[in-house]
Design a protein around this motif. Structure first.
Motif, PDB file in Angstrom:
ATOM      1  N   PHE A 185       7.615 -26.453 -11.021  1.00 55.63           N
ATOM      2  CA  PHE A 185       7.237 -26.167 -12.414  1.00 55.63           C
ATOM      3  C   PHE A 185       7.602 -24.736 -12.796  1.00 55.63           C
ATOM      4  O   PHE A 185       7.859 -24.443 -13.957  1.00 55.63           O
ATOM      5  CB  PHE A 185       5.736 -26.379 -12.645  1.00 55.63           C
ATOM      6  N   ARG A 186       7.629 -23.858 -11.801  1.00 57.61           N
ATOM      7  CA  ARG A 186       7.978 -22.464 -12.075  1.00 57.61           C
ATOM      8  C   ARG A 186       9.481 -22.257 -12.108  1.00 57.61           C
ATOM      9  O   ARG A 186       9.946 -21.125 -12.223  1.00 57.61           O
ATOM     10  CB  ARG A 186       7.367 -21.560 -11.012  1.00 57.61           C
ATOM     11  N   GLY A 187      10.239 -23.330 -11.927  1.00 53.00           N
ATOM     12  CA  GLY A 187      11.686 -23.236 -12.151  1.00 53.00           C
ATOM     13  C   GLY A 187      12.569 -23.367 -10.931  1.00 53.00           C
ATOM     14  O   GLY A 187      13.790 -23.380 -11.052  1.00 53.00           O
ATOM     15  N   THR A 188      11.966 -23.448  -9.735  1.00 48.97           N
ATOM     16  CA  THR A 188      12.772 -23.561  -8.516  1.00 48.97           C
ATOM     17  C   THR A 188      13.228 -25.010  -8.336  1.00 48.97           C
ATOM     18  O   THR A 188      12.426 -25.929  -8.446  1.00 48.97           O
ATOM     19  CB  THR A 188      11.944 -23.118  -7.292  1.00 48.97           C
ATOM     20  N   THR A 189      14.510 -25.183  -8.066  1.00 48.01           N
ATOM     21  CA  THR A 189      15.060 -26.512  -7.778  1.00 48.01           C
ATOM     22  C   THR A 189      14.553 -26.972  -6.412  1.00 48.01           C
ATOM     23  O   THR A 189      14.487 -26.171  -5.481  1.00 48.01           O
ATOM     24  CB  THR A 189      16.596 -26.429  -7.747  1.00 48.01           C
ATOM     25  N   ILE A 190      14.194 -28.255  -6.296  1.00 50.57           N
ATOM     26  CA  ILE A 190      13.737 -28.787  -5.002  1.00 50.57           C
ATOM     27  C   ILE A 190      14.620 -29.975  -4.613  1.00 50.57           C
ATOM     28  O   ILE A 190      14.810 -30.894  -5.420  1.00 50.57           O
ATOM     29  CB  ILE A 190      12.277 -29.304  -5.068  1.00 50.57           C
ATOM     30  N   VAL A 191      15.123 -29.945  -3.395  1.00 49.30           N
ATOM     31  CA  VAL A 191      15.843 -31.095  -2.833  1.00 49.30           C
ATOM     32  C   VAL A 191      15.130 -31.460  -1.539  1.00 49.30           C
ATOM     33  O   VAL A 191      15.046 -30.644  -0.622  1.00 49.30           O
ATOM     34  CB  VAL A 191      17.327 -30.772  -2.553  1.00 49.30           C
ATOM     35  N   MET A 192      14.582 -32.668  -1.471  1.00 51.94           N
ATOM     36  CA  MET A 192      13.704 -33.056  -0.374  1.00 51.94           C
ATOM     37  C   MET A 192      14.107 -34.404   0.229  1.00 51.94           C
ATOM     38  O   MET A 192      14.040 -35.424  -0.446  1.00 51.94           O
ATOM     39  CB  MET A 192      12.265 -33.163  -0.919  1.00 51.94           C
ATOM     40  N   ALA A 193      14.540 -34.385   1.490  1.00 49.90           N
ATOM     41  CA  ALA A 193      14.748 -35.647   2.202  1.00 49.90           C
ATOM     42  C   ALA A 193      13.386 -36.147   2.654  1.00 49.90           C
ATOM     43  O   ALA A 193      12.582 -35.371   3.180  1.00 49.90           O
ATOM     44  CB  ALA A 193      15.659 -35.435   3.413  1.00 49.90           C
ATOM     45  N   THR A 194      13.099 -37.413   2.431  1.00 51.03           N
ATOM     46  CA  THR A 194      11.780 -37.922   2.800  1.00 51.03           C
ATOM     47  C   THR A 194      11.800 -39.417   3.098  1.00 51.03           C
ATOM     48  O   THR A 194      12.613 -40.163   2.570  1.00 51.03           O
ATOM     49  CB  THR A 194      10.742 -37.623   1.690  1.00 51.03           C
ATOM     50  N   HIS A 195      10.863 -39.817   3.988  1.00 50.57           N
ATOM     51  CA  HIS A 195      10.608 -41.232   4.255  1.00 50.57           C
ATOM     52  C   HIS A 195       9.266 -41.633   3.677  1.00 50.57           C
ATOM     53  O   HIS A 195       8.751 -42.701   3.999  1.00 50.57           O
ATOM     54  CB  HIS A 195      10.562 -41.480   5.773  1.00 50.57           C
ATOM     55  N   ASN A 196       8.674 -40.763   2.857  1.00 49.32           N
ATOM     56  CA  ASN A 196       7.315 -41.037   2.400  1.00 49.32           C
ATOM     57  C   ASN A 196       7.330 -41.899   1.143  1.00 49.32           C
ATOM     58  O   ASN A 196       7.398 -41.414   0.016  1.00 49.32           O
ATOM     59  CB  ASN A 196       6.577 -39.713   2.171  1.00 49.32           C
ATOM     60  N   LYS A 197       7.256 -43.194   1.361  1.00 50.61           N
ATOM     61  CA  LYS A 197       7.344 -44.168   0.269  1.00 50.61           C
ATOM     62  C   LYS A 197       6.252 -43.961  -0.783  1.00 50.61           C
ATOM     63  O   LYS A 197       6.510 -44.006  -1.991  1.00 50.61           O
ATOM     64  CB  LYS A 197       7.216 -45.566   0.884  1.00 50.61           C
ATOM     65  N   GLU A 198       5.010 -43.721  -0.319  1.00 45.67           N
ATOM     66  CA  GLU A 198       3.881 -43.573  -1.254  1.00 45.67           C
ATOM     67  C   GLU A 198       4.121 -42.403  -2.195  1.00 45.67           C
ATOM     68  O   GLU A 198       3.913 -42.512  -3.403  1.00 45.67           O
ATOM     69  CB  GLU A 198       2.566 -43.362  -0.487  1.00 45.67           C
ATOM     70  N   ILE A 199       4.558 -41.292  -1.621  1.00 43.23           N
ATOM     71  CA  ILE A 199       4.785 -40.100  -2.451  1.00 43.23           C
ATOM     72  C   ILE A 199       5.917 -40.343  -3.448  1.00 43.23           C
ATOM     73  O   ILE A 199       5.774 -40.090  -4.645  1.00 43.23           O
ATOM     74  CB  ILE A 199       5.057 -38.867  -1.556  1.00 43.23           C
TER      75      ILE A 199
END
Ligand code: ADP
Ligand code: ADP
Length: 228
Positions: A185-199
């Motif tokens: 929200f403060r402007g930083t780009t996020i790239v996240m590899a994940t296996h967390n289906k719920e999230i």
């Protein structure tokens, strides 16, 4: 802000991890990278922070071709990317504070700035009270907060995270996701590899799915799309 043009990666043992990747990630986006084990997700994000080099193709970060950087420009690029891992990767013999300040010392930030900035970032991740604790005195979630503070401390434009909730229980995972959202929200780009289906299915963001080394899906407010 991150662009890949026809990027291929073949490891020295001959494994084709990625082929013909074309992707554009804009400033301020929040992107999940999903797909089966061995699909190429880690390779995809390692290329972004220059842990691996492409066999073919071009990668641009903030307009700079990362393959054509001069040796002296590499620290500059690294500083612009914060990285968070599944296993935290804190230095075990340093306190929480020192783990974070170390990242500023490496880039030779002024001491005065370090003394001001480190407590601010530890406060941002909710860990100011434990800044003198050693990593083994902290829970997994707390260690991941330190790792996030370390990734943030030099004010990067992008945070890359490889399975950041992979070792955490569901409640703690949500707390860490709240932090990623706050940072985004403060402007930083996020790239996240994940296996967390719920999230992925609850906290809807852009989803890039990789299978067998290719991007097979790229959806805004996408879904996880796999059974587990
Ligand atoms: P994911 O993160 O989706 O599980 P990876 O990017 O780790 O996928 O792996 C993609 C493919 O590349 C897999 O076949 C994996 O075994 C292979 N691979 C990953 N890293 C290396 C490496 N350093 N050397 C050789 N092969 C690798
Ligand atoms: P400020 O008005 O200084 O931003 P905040 O309480 O909003 O105060 O932020 C606390 C600290 O966290 C500040 O040092 C700020 O620079 C830092 N910060 C805020 N957002 C980010 C971000 N997206 N990435 C890195 N650092 C951030």
């Amino acid at each position: 802000m991150i662009e890949m043009f026809d990027v291929w990666k073949t490891y020295p043992n001959g494994v084709n991890a990625l082929q013909a990747i074309n992707i554009k990630i804009n400033k301020g986006e929040f992107v999940y990278v999903v797909g089966p084990s061995g699909a190429g997700k880690s390779t995809f994000i390692k290329l972004m922070y220059r842990e691996e080099r492409p066999t073919k193709g071009q990668i641009f970060l903030n307009g700079f071709n990362v393959e054509k950087l001069k040796e002296r420009q590499i620290p500059q690029i690294r500083r612009n990317i914060g990285v968070v891992f599944q296993d935290y990767r804190l230095l075990p013999n340093l306190t929480a504070y020192e783990n974070v300040s170390f990242a500023m010392e490496v880039i030779e930030a002024p001491k005065k700035l370090i003394r001001k900035r480190v407590p601010e970032v530890l406060e941002l991740v909710g860990l100011k009270e434990k800044m003198n604790a050693m990593p083994n005195q902290l829970s997994g979630g707390e260690q991941q907060r330190v790792a996030l503070a370390r990734a943030l401390v030099n004010s990067p434009s992008v945070i890359i995270a490889d399975e950041p909730t992979g070792n955490l229980d569901p409640d703690t995972s949500w707390e860490i996701m709240d932090l990623f959202e706050k940072i985004n929200f403060r402007g930083t780009t996020i790239v996240m590899a994940t296996h967390n289906k719920e999230i992925v299915n609850k906290l809807r963001k852009r989803v890039i799915a990789i299978e067998n080394g290719s991007v097979v899906r790229d959806q805004q407010r996408g879904e996880y799309g796999y059974e587990s």
